[in-house]
Enzyme design. Structure first.
Site, PDB file in Angstrom:
ATOM      1  N   SER A  80     -10.066   0.355  -1.417  1.00 19.58           N
ATOM      2  CA  SER A  80      -9.250   1.359  -2.156  1.00 19.58           C
ATOM      3  C   SER A  80      -9.671   2.843  -1.828  1.00 19.58           C
ATOM      4  O   SER A  80      -9.635   3.680  -2.597  1.00 19.58           O
ATOM      5  CB  SER A  80      -9.088   0.971  -3.441  1.00 19.58           C
ATOM      6  OG  SER A  80      -8.447  -0.164  -3.870  1.00 19.58           O
ATOM      7  N   GLY A 120      -7.118  -3.218  -1.778  1.00 14.94           N
ATOM      8  CA  GLY A 120      -5.669  -3.363  -2.063  1.00 14.94           C
ATOM      9  C   GLY A 120      -5.273  -3.179  -3.450  1.00 14.94           C
ATOM     10  O   GLY A 120      -4.233  -3.533  -3.999  1.00 14.94           O
ATOM     11  N   ASN A 134      -8.131  -0.404   8.929  1.00 20.55           N
ATOM     12  CA  ASN A 134      -7.580  -1.729   9.206  1.00 20.55           C
ATOM     13  C   ASN A 134      -6.181  -1.780   9.129  1.00 20.55           C
ATOM     14  O   ASN A 134      -5.711  -1.870   7.759  1.00 20.55           O
ATOM     15  CB  ASN A 134      -8.495  -2.741   8.524  1.00 20.55           C
ATOM     16  CG  ASN A 134      -7.990  -4.046   8.179  1.00 20.55           C
ATOM     17  OD1 ASN A 134      -7.105  -4.549   9.195  1.00 20.55           O
ATOM     18  ND2 ASN A 134      -8.709  -4.881   7.445  1.00 20.55           N
ATOM     19  N   GLU A 175      -9.946 -11.295   3.607  1.00 23.25           N
ATOM     20  CA  GLU A 175      -8.573 -12.053   3.618  1.00 23.25           C
ATOM     21  C   GLU A 175      -8.903 -13.332   4.726  1.00 23.25           C
ATOM     22  O   GLU A 175      -8.157 -14.085   4.482  1.00 23.25           O
ATOM     23  CB  GLU A 175      -7.558 -10.857   3.982  1.00 23.25           C
ATOM     24  CG  GLU A 175      -7.431 -10.290   2.847  1.00 23.25           C
ATOM     25  CD  GLU A 175      -6.816  -8.639   3.245  1.00 23.25           C
ATOM     26  OE1 GLU A 175      -6.342  -8.609   4.361  1.00 23.25           O
ATOM     27  OE2 GLU A 175      -6.639  -7.998   2.192  1.00 23.25           O
TER      28      GLU A 175
HETATM   29  P1  PGA Z   1      -7.649  -1.172   1.143  1.00 22.59           P
HETATM   30  O1  PGA Z   1      -7.987  -2.370   2.268  1.00 22.59           O
HETATM   31  O2  PGA Z   1      -8.163   0.331   1.575  1.00 22.59           O
HETATM   32  O3  PGA Z   1      -6.289  -1.305   1.399  1.00 22.59           O
HETATM   33  O4  PGA Z   1      -8.197  -1.442   0.028  1.00 22.59           O
HETATM   34  C1  PGA Z   1      -9.578  -2.408   2.762  1.00 22.59           C
HETATM   35  C2  PGA Z   1      -9.742  -3.558   3.509  1.00 22.59           C
HETATM   36  O5  PGA Z   1      -9.293  -4.657   3.194  1.00 22.59           O
HETATM   37  O6  PGA Z   1     -10.381  -3.117   4.607  1.00 22.59           O
END
Ligand code: PGA
Length: 240
Positions: A200, A163, A9, A92
């Protein structure tokens, strides 16, 4: 066994220069499905770059096929560019755009109607986890936002792990994925729904996460932007 999927993503990252990273991802050997979801602006060029070596998806879509919805993009439009999947209900989107379970359900149905696969995201906040509400929250989101269709994909993404570099323990991931598996078996009999973990995921934790019984892949944000970061995750899933 459900299909194994390594999904990236890219969120609101990437201009045409990022297609070199996609080329690197597409050239990576994979014994699993690989999906990259760039911003809307890159879907067409990404389909051209991927040449069917990896699948290309969108990160959102409108519930309607067309009409007076300034700035929105429909599932039919991304399908027309060659997309195969659409992420819906990412946390989000749920927080930045106030998307409810009902809206996510409608978007997922629009994706199915357009002949694509919805990747439906669910996950608890830290407050909800600390209140012991994780399973209830996730089960309510699944019941309210996942169509009863055997082709859907579900991504469990704890909001607090996205994130942040934080991840749940392996036991915590297993607990949610086991509950999800039981729920989807009851909801969609005979459906072999892939259950992805997201939040993450990186090269250093991918192998242990993919060893969890009901984890069938990952939805990866930050570590999907660079081929050098995403390739070891694809390799870990291929080897699982
Ligand atoms: P991240 O995001 O791997 O940067 O934690 C995952 C996501 O929001 O799909």
């Amino acid at each position: 066994m459900p299909r194994k999927i390594a999904a990236g993503n890219w969120k609101m990252n990437g201009t045409r220069a990022a297609l070199t990273q996609l080329e690197g991802i597409a050239a990576t050997h994979a014994d699993c499905d690989v999906l990259v979801c760039p911003p809307f602006t890159l879907i067409g060029p990404a389909v051209d770059t991927a040449q069917n070596r990896v699948m290309i998806g969108a990160q959102d879509c409108h519930t309607q096929t067309n009409g007076a919805h300034t700035g929105d993009v429909s599932a039919a439009m991304v399908k027309d560019l060659g997309a195969s999947h659409v992420i819906v209900g990412h946390s989000e989107r749920r927080s930045d755009h106030g998307e409810t379970n009902e809206m996510v359900m409608a978007k997922a149905q629009a994706v199915l109607t357009a002949g694509m696969v919805p990747v439906i995201c669910v996950g608890e906040t830290l407050t909800e986890r600390e209140a012991g509400e994780t399973l209830a929250v996730v089960e309510t989101q699944v019941a309210g936002s996942v169509p009863h269709d055997a082709t859907v994909v579900i991504a469990y993404e704890p909001v607090w792990a996205i994130g942040t570099g934080l991840t749940p323990t392996i036991d915590q991931i297993a607990q949610v994925h086991d509950a999800l598996r039981a729920q989807v078996i009851a909801m969609i009999p005979g459906g072999d729904i892939p259950l992805l973990y997201g939040g993450s995921v990186k090269a250093t934790n991918a192998t242990e996460i993919f060893a969890v019984g009901n984890v069938n892949g990952a939805l990866v944000g930050g570590a999907s932007l660079k081929a050098d970061d995403f390739a070891p995750i694809i390799a870990a899933l291929s080897a699982s």
